[in-house]
Write an enzyme that holds these catalytic residues in place. Structure first.
Site: not given
Length: 307
Positions: A12, A35, A89
Site C-alpha cells: 500500500i 523491517r 486504515k
C-alpha cells in the site's frame, strides 16, 4: 513544507502513499522505517521508527502503514516525539487503543488523522448529498474480492487483530458511515472462519439505523475474476448505487458524473489541512461496526485457507 516519514513500506505504501506524497507540494518524504529497509533512492530507510526518530532527519509528521496489530506502539512513539500522525486504515487493532492515541495526541499538541481512503472515492460526496434529503429504506453492501490478488503473502491478515475479510470490508463500512444520514448499528452477523486461521474469510452482517433502515453486508475474500465493491441504496425517492468502491455513481440507473477518482491524494490534502489548522480527525465508527460484528457474530468453521 511538511517533512514526513513513512513507516511500513509494503504494497500500500508503494502503490498509494509514496506517489500521493510525491504529487503534493506541501509534503516532502524525507525518511522511511521498515523491517525490510527498502531501497528508496536518496531517502534514508531505518529498521524501526525508534531509530528513524533518533538518527534520521527532522520530521514534522509520520504516516503509518504497518499492520494494525503493530500500530499502537508505533503511533505512540511518533506522538510522544511530537510528530503529527497519519494512520492508514484500520486505525488500530482495537477501538480503545485509538481513543488512547487521540488522548496522547491532545496531550502533546499534535494532529492525529484516522484515514479512510474509500470516503475519498469520487462518487461518495455526491452520494452523501443525495441521501441527506431522503429517507433510506434499505441498503445492501456487496464486497467480494480475491485475497490472493490483493494481499499475497500477508499472513498478518489472518491472525487475531488482522480482521480477515473485514480488512477490505471496512472500506465499505467507512463509506456507509459517511453517506448515511442516521447512525448505523450492528444487529447480527454470520462469520465463516477457516479452520487454520483466526479471522473470517467471508460473512454476512445485518445492521439498522434509528430510522429503521434495513442494512445488509455480504462479504467474501475468495472471489476470482471481476471484483465486486458495490453499495446499493433504496430510498423513498429513488435508488442510488455506488460501484467500484465508490468510484462510480448511478441514480435510478443513470450514471452521474463524479470526476476523477483520487482517494489517496484526497487523504493527503485532508491531512495537510488538518496539520495547518492544528486539528485532529478521529473517527472509529467503521472499526466499531467491525468490533460489534465480531462480538455478536455466529462463527462457522470452514475449510482451511491455503494460499
Amino acid at each position: 513544507m511538511i517533512r514526513i516519514g513513512l513507516v511500513g513500506v509494503g504494497k500500500i505504501a508503494h502503490d498509494q502513499h509514496i506517489p500521493a506524497i510525491a504529487a503534493d507540494p506541501r509534503f516532502e518524504l524525507v525518511a522511511a522505517a521498515s523491517r525490510s529497509q527498502p531501497d528508496l533512492g536518496d531517502i534514508p530507510a531505518f529498521h524501526d521508527i525508534e531509530t528513524m526518530l533518533a538518527e534520521g532527519p527532522e520530521l514534522d509528521a509520520v504516516a503509518l502503514c504497518t499492520p494494525p496489530q503493530a500500530r499502537r506502539e508505533t503511533a505512540l512513539a511518533a506522538l510522544r516525539a511530537g510528530k503529527h500522525v497519519f494512520l492508514e486504515k484500520p486505525p488500530g487493532a482495537t477501538v480503545s487503543e485509538v481513543a488512547e492515541l487521540a488522548a496522547v495526541a491532545r496531550e502533546h499538541g499534535v494532529v492525529l488523522f484516522t484515514s479512510w481512503h474509500s470516503r475519498f472515492a469520487a462518487g461518495v460526496p455526491q452520494a452523501k448529498a443525495w441521501l441527506a434529503s431522503r429517507q433510506v429504506r434499505k441498503l445492501a453492501i456487496e464486497w467480494r474480492e480475491d485475497v490472493r490478488r490483493w494481499h499475497p503473502g500477508q499472513d498478518w491478515i489472518w491472525q487475531a487483530g488482522g480482521m480477515g475479510v473485514f480488512d477490505p470490508a471496512i472500506n465499505a463500512l467507512s463509506i456507509l458511515t459517511e453517506i448515511m444520514p442516521d447512525e448505523v448499528f450492528v444487529t447480527d452477523a454470520r462469520l465463516q472462519v477457516p479452520e487454520n486461521v483466526q479471522s473470517p474469510i467471508a460473512g454476512h452482517v445485518e445492521m439498522t439505523t434509528l430510522g429503521g433502515a434495513q442494512i445488509t453486508a455480504d462479504l467474501d475474500f475468495l472471489q476470482t475474476g471481476p471484483q465486486t465493491w458495490d453499495i446499493t441504496v433504496w430510498t423513498d425517492d429513488g435508488m442510488l448505487k455506488l460501484s467500484l468502491g465508490g468510484a462510480e455513481l448511478t441514480v435510478d440507473g443513470v450514471a452521474v458524473e463524479v470526476g476523477e477518482n483520487r482517494e489517496y491524494p484526497g487523504l493527503y490534502d485532508r491531512f495537510a489541512g488538518l496539520v495547518a489548522r492544528g486539528e485532529s480527525e478521529v473517527d472509529v465508527r467503521p472499526l466499531t461496526l467491525v468490533a460489534d460484528a465480531f462480538l455478536v457474530g455466529v462463527r462457522e468453521r470452514v475449510e482451511a485457507f491455503i494460499e
